[in-house]
Scaffold this motif. Structure first.
Motif: not given
Length: 499
Positions: A187-193, A412-415, A446-452, A456-465
């Motif tokens: 998730t971190c490398p996906a968000s940051i890239n 998901t993570a910072g820039p 994690t899905v891209p939600m824009g940039a700072v 890039p900055i990602g948006l996390s979606f987390m749910g149940a098992k």
């Protein structure tokens, strides 16, 4: 089988920024040819991203052959993180200790990939040993592959440990890639890239013949340009494996993960917003609020949640990872067919000492050494029960239940930070809640939600098992509703936007 002419360097330069070839059907051979051109121009030359360790120059011909078979992936190319075994190349985990680890076997997830019509394009660089060797490491560096650079800003970090997989997809080197995660490594490398990354429920994808860290938290997962592509790849690699007990339910839980994505809607969905996990940066808060407004306009009901990460979670998880690292690494190394390779974690420690100039110039192996001393099984079992309870039953499960929400969201993570081999990583603190999903073994998209500042900055979606399909549908619905402009790779050093 049709033979394709070699791609010239001039053609590569002309097509560097081109999107996927627009045809009614996916032209896998043509795409593979273009991807090889990009690798030659951007990974082997130019900015030298160092995302790809090795690739198959005949990939276009293999893609042509696979596309004629009519399988689900239709010859699409996939790059594979170099801690996952493939029969063609050594599996090194980035370490010189395993540079000759040519097992001649496919991990079951790779066998599934090929059976579904996927083409293994090559192996990607990673943070050595998936970033479990030392506390002061630099993400994206390995002794085998060197330093992976972020295509959005080559002087900034690609995050880890699936650094090469994230950078490669962002740079257009393959249709998709496979990463692995223990805690944040997809998730971190996906968000940051600036790409999509999906950490599935632990047990959805086999871990057999994958260099391990943790039997409790390890999983492989897809990294791609869109949620649909990630779902398509997940469907190819998911499934039960008799050699991996965690996957016993996978065949019953897997489905066509692309089904319903095109029509997925946020209307009536209750979105749990983890407000404290936004961090202290105003620019990320503004971007996150825009994403929340997009979901609200798409019909979602927004539920604000004020929750802190349990204070004891980090220490409990750390004990679990150290204990399981020794146990799982010893078992993996003992399974290797080449008896000349290290057979235990202790032998890896000695190898690094003997090759310190190459392996430990930038950082040491404190975590390896701590793992050798973490042998108290009773303390381990207590820590695992504590971490699972805090992240699962009293964490994600409780928040979903008490707030009656369908999903939890947070940045998901910072820039991306400036890469510093001398001082190591400096993650922006207080952003994201991915450790809850990682420790619990629950799905995290994690899905891209824009940039700072074009980062890039990602948006996390987390749910149940086992809610993997529902999480993917929610991510696809947000992807369509998103109004923010996304960053595009510059393949140059970062500079202020007003210069």
């Amino acid at each position: 089988m049709r033979r394709l002419p070699p791609t010239t360097f001039a053609l590569a330069l002309a097509l560097l920024a081109s999107p996927a070839i627009a045809t009614e059907t996916y032209d896998a051979p043509a795409e593979a040819e273009l991807q090889i051109a990009r690798i030659k121009a951007l990974d082997d030359a130019g900015p030298m991203l160092n995302a790809v360790i090795v690739y198959e120059p005949e990939a276009a011909n293999y893609a042509n052959e696979a596309s004629e078979a009519g399988m689900p992936l239709d010859g699409r190319t996939v790059l594979v993180k170099d801690n996952i075994e493939t029969m063609e190349w050594p599996t090194t985990a980035g370490s010189l200790a395993l540079k000759d680890n040519l097992t001649g076997r496919d991990a079951p997830l790779i066998a599934r990939l090929r059976a579904a019509g996927g083409v293994v394009l090559g192996k990607t660089n990673l943070s050595e040993w998936a970033n479990i060797r030392d506390n002061n490491s630099t993400s994206g560096w390995s002794a085998v592959g060197g330093l992976t650079r972020n295509p959005h800003a080559i002087d900034r970090n690609a995050c880890g440990s699936s650094s090469g997989s994230g950078a490669a997809v962002a740079a257009g080197f393959a249709w998709a890639a496979i990463g692995t995660e223990t805690d944040g490594s997809i998730t971190c490398p996906a968000s940051i890239n600036g790409i999509v990354g999906f950490k599935p429920t632990v047990g959805m994808v086999s871990r057999t013949h994958v260099v391990p860290i943790s039997s409790s938290q390890d999983t492989a997962g897809p990294m791609a340009s869109t949620v649909f592509d990630a779902a398509l790849l997940l469907g190819a690699i998911a499934g039960s494996d008799p050699l991996d007990a965690a996957t016993a339910e996978a065949d019953a839980r897997k489905t066509d993960f692309t089904q319903g994505l095109a029509g997925a809607s946020l209307a009536g969905k209750r979105i749990g917003v983890l407000r404290k996990q936004v961090g202290s940066r105003d620019d990320i808060r503004v971007l996150f609020d825009k994403a929340i407004d997009d979901m609200r306009r798409a019909g979602a009901e927004i539920v604000e949640i004020e929750a802190d990460e349990p204070g004891e979670l980090g220490a409990a998880e750390f004990t679990v990872l150290l204990y399981e690292l020794r146990v799982t690494m010893d078992a993996y190394l003992a399974s290797l067919p080449d008896e000349g390779l290290p057979r235990t974690l202790a032998e890896l420690v000695e190898f690094n000492k003997a090759h310190a100039d190459e392996e430990m110039r930038w950082f040491g192996q404190s975590l390896f050494e701590m793992a050798l001393q973490t042998t108290d099984e009773a303390a381990y079992r207590e820590a695992r029960a504590t971490s699972l309870r805090l992240a699962g039953e009293d964490g994600i499960d409780r928040l979903l239940r008490d707030y009656r929400v369908d999903v939890l969201v947070a940045p998901t993570a910072g820039p991306s930070w400036t890469t510093d081999l001398v001082l190591g990583d400096h993650y922006p603190g207080g952003i994201g809640a991915g450790s809850l999903a990682a420790v619990a073994g629950y799905p995290h998209l994690t899905v891209p939600m824009g940039a700072v500042e074009r980062l890039p900055i990602g948006l996390s979606f987390m749910g149940a098992k086992w809610s993997d399909h529902e999480i993917l549908k929610l991510g696809a619905a947000y992807e369509r509703a998103r109004s923010a402009e996304l960053a595009t790779p510059s393949f140059g050093a970062w500079s202020p936007s007003d210069q």
